[in-house]
Design a protein around this motif. Structure first.
Motif, mmCIF file in Angstrom:
data_model
loop_
_atom_site.group_PDB
_atom_site.id
_atom_site.type_symbol
_atom_site.label_atom_id
_atom_site.label_comp_id
_atom_site.label_asym_id
_atom_site.label_seq_id
_atom_site.Cartn_x
_atom_site.Cartn_y
_atom_site.Cartn_z
ATOM 1 N N PHE B 26 0.455 -1.214 0.289
ATOM 2 C CA PHE B 26 -0.064 0.123 -0.475
ATOM 3 C C PHE B 26 1.179 1.505 0.459
ATOM 4 N N ILE B 27 0.191 2.013 -1.079
ATOM 5 C CA ILE B 27 1.597 3.651 -1.290
ATOM 6 C C ILE B 27 1.459 4.302 -0.501
ATOM 7 N N GLY B 28 -0.358 4.282 -0.164
ATOM 8 C CA GLY B 28 -0.819 5.567 0.559
ATOM 9 C C GLY B 28 -2.382 4.924 0.682
ATOM 10 N N ARG B 29 -2.845 6.251 1.277
ATOM 11 C CA ARG B 29 -4.456 6.233 2.154
ATOM 12 C C ARG B 29 -5.026 7.694 1.427
ATOM 13 N N ILE B 30 -6.320 7.248 0.827
ATOM 14 C CA ILE B 30 -7.194 7.912 0.097
ATOM 15 C C ILE B 30 -8.174 8.351 1.507
ATOM 16 N N ARG B 31 -8.522 9.839 1.568
ATOM 17 C CA ARG B 31 -9.353 10.329 2.114
ATOM 18 C C ARG B 31 -10.799 10.993 1.113
ATOM 19 N N THR B 32 -11.469 10.353 1.488
ATOM 20 C CA THR B 32 -12.955 10.662 0.872
ATOM 21 C C THR B 32 -14.320 11.835 1.997
ATOM 22 N N THR B 50 -13.769 17.501 -3.270
ATOM 23 C CA THR B 50 -11.849 17.353 -3.753
ATOM 24 C C THR B 50 -11.630 16.181 -2.312
ATOM 25 N N CYS B 51 -11.426 15.623 -3.035
ATOM 26 C CA CYS B 51 -10.488 14.342 -2.451
ATOM 27 C C CYS B 51 -8.771 14.329 -2.138
ATOM 28 N N ARG B 52 -8.195 13.977 -0.503
ATOM 29 C CA ARG B 52 -7.295 14.117 -0.426
ATOM 30 C C ARG B 52 -6.784 11.570 -1.236
ATOM 31 N N ILE B 53 -5.434 12.472 -1.638
ATOM 32 C CA ILE B 53 -4.393 10.681 -1.363
ATOM 33 C C ILE B 53 -3.159 11.372 -0.796
ATOM 34 N N GLU B 54 -3.419 10.359 0.632
ATOM 35 C CA GLU B 54 -1.964 11.012 1.170
ATOM 36 C C GLU B 54 -1.077 9.485 1.109
ATOM 37 N N VAL B 55 0.042 10.755 0.786
ATOM 38 C CA VAL B 55 1.159 9.217 -0.062
ATOM 39 C C VAL B 55 1.926 8.877 1.198
ATOM 40 N N PHE B 56 2.556 7.873 1.567
ATOM 41 C CA PHE B 56 3.093 7.194 2.668
ATOM 42 C C PHE B 56 4.510 8.158 2.562
ATOM 43 N N PRO B 57 5.404 8.120 3.567
ATOM 44 C CA PRO B 57 6.700 8.428 3.461
ATOM 45 C C PRO B 57 7.815 8.346 2.337
ATOM 46 N N PRO B 58 7.710 6.865 2.699
ATOM 47 C CA PRO B 58 9.189 6.830 1.499
ATOM 48 C C PRO B 58 8.791 6.907 -0.024
ATOM 49 N N TRP B 59 6.888 6.676 -0.365
ATOM 50 C CA TRP B 59 7.112 6.967 -1.440
ATOM 51 C C TRP B 59 7.114 8.517 -1.961
ATOM 52 N N ILE B 60 6.860 9.328 -1.301
ATOM 53 C CA ILE B 60 6.638 10.743 -1.193
ATOM 54 C C ILE B 60 7.202 11.336 -2.420
ATOM 55 N N VAL B 74 -5.534 6.140 -10.500
ATOM 56 C CA VAL B 74 -5.274 5.891 -9.416
ATOM 57 C C VAL B 74 -5.783 4.496 -9.519
ATOM 58 N N LEU B 75 -5.120 3.739 -8.630
ATOM 59 C CA LEU B 75 -5.748 2.556 -9.055
ATOM 60 C C LEU B 75 -5.230 2.661 -7.098
ATOM 61 N N LEU B 134 -14.244 4.204 -0.696
ATOM 62 C CA LEU B 134 -14.061 5.471 1.029
ATOM 63 C C LEU B 134 -13.634 5.436 1.545
ATOM 64 N N ASP B 135 -13.457 6.275 2.026
ATOM 65 C CA ASP B 135 -12.607 7.191 3.475
ATOM 66 C C ASP B 135 -11.532 5.487 3.393
ATOM 67 N N GLY B 136 -10.499 6.562 4.000
ATOM 68 C CA GLY B 136 -9.525 5.560 4.490
ATOM 69 C C GLY B 136 -8.764 3.892 3.339
ATOM 70 N N THR B 137 -9.396 4.003 1.692
ATOM 71 C CA THR B 137 -9.367 2.872 1.208
ATOM 72 C C THR B 137 -7.427 3.260 0.513
ATOM 73 N N PRO B 138 -7.024 2.170 0.811
ATOM 74 C CA PRO B 138 -5.639 1.724 0.015
ATOM 75 C C PRO B 138 -5.263 2.298 -1.367
ATOM 76 N N MET B 139 -4.458 3.143 -1.858
ATOM 77 C CA MET B 139 -3.910 3.459 -2.687
ATOM 78 C C MET B 139 -2.871 2.539 -3.321
ATOM 79 N N ILE B 140 -2.747 2.094 -4.563
ATOM 80 C CA ILE B 140 -2.291 0.995 -4.848
ATOM 81 C C ILE B 140 -1.673 1.878 -6.329
#
Lengths: 171, 171
Positions: B26-32, B50-60, B74-75, B134-140
């Motif tokens: 999982f690369i990040g988390r989607i906030r909706t 407007t939604c947010r895709i929060e990318v986890f630190p190693p991938w920023i 976006v997948l 859904l809020d909290g969905t993992p981004m890949i």
């Protein structure tokens, strides 16, 4: 010279975290004319060669209903791609860019996505045009093209939500 | 009444093979705005919230270069979806169709794909419109929209291959 798995000037690889957050099942296998990565198109074309998506037996009945769509979205697993490159130099000229700014097959989750034209459905096999992947690539998902699909399920509140009434950037 | 995980009249579930052919990170988390699956849009819309895709630190740093694209693909991993439904009845009216003929979140590999409009990139976060999850969905995965991306890498033989010179249906 372009090779297969070298790291080029300016490219950056990291020690990627273990890929254990979720697991995939391979649904089928894609047959294309390209048996070496150095032959594959950089981008599939609608008038490209007809390729076959061979669906594995447990999933063949799951194709029911797909033939009515002229275009499909195909997701596939780029099984030979390295996953640790975070900066890449596609032109191998010293200029680099982050992987998420590219459609390179080398990515942390090497999932390829294409929109293909459906030529014909045979028993358990789809004939399609528009692919760009290597012969033998595992297929992981098939869906109708989003621009052709109208949801059948009843609308939900989110379907009518527009604008920024909910602001993602407000705490 | 629509519930979350019921099997409806005519639907078919199978005992799916173990999902161990490949692994995802999982690369990040989607906030909706949608905190319940019964609120999510059936289909994202370009003028949606407007939604947010929060990318986890190693991938920023891997986002470098993405801001130049107006639209992104976006997948994401539909983490609450069941994976065993092979025939579904989206309208819950007894009529059914195979899962690959639907864009339902319930599928053997529950990967959602959307094309989003990029509003802004902040440190490690993308603000986008057009999501449906859904809020909290993992981004890949994140890629430039295929219609905006021109490959930077040199052409390969497959790029110029058209028509059926290679026929997938010939042995």
């Amino acid at each position: 010279m372009v090779r297969r798995d070298e790291i080029r000037a300016g490219e950056v690889a990291i020690e990627a975290p273990a890929a254990t957050d979720a697991g995939l099942v391979f649904i089928g296998r894609i047959r294309t004319p390209w048996t070496d990565r150095l032959e594959c198109p950089r981008q599939g074309r609608a008038d490209g060669p007809t390729c076959r998506i061979e669906v594995f037996p447990p999933w063949i009945p799951v194709l029911d209903g797909i033939a009515q769509y002229e275009r499909l979205e195909v997701l596939y697993w780029l099984h030979l791609s390295r996953r640790d490159l975070v900066r890449q130099s596609p032109a191998n000229d010293g200029s680099t860019r982050g992987t998420f700014g590219l459609r390179s097959p080398a990515r942390p989750n090497p999932i390829g996505s294409s929109i293909v034209n459906l030529v014909r459905v045979e028993a358990g096999t789809l004939l399609v045009r528009g692919l760009d992947c290597l012969d033998g690539t595992p297929m992981i998902d098939l869906k109708p093209d989003r621009t052709l699909f109208t949801p059948i399920a009843p609308r939900q509140p989110g379907d009518d939500q527009v604008g920024d009434a909910w602001r993602a950037d407000t705490p």
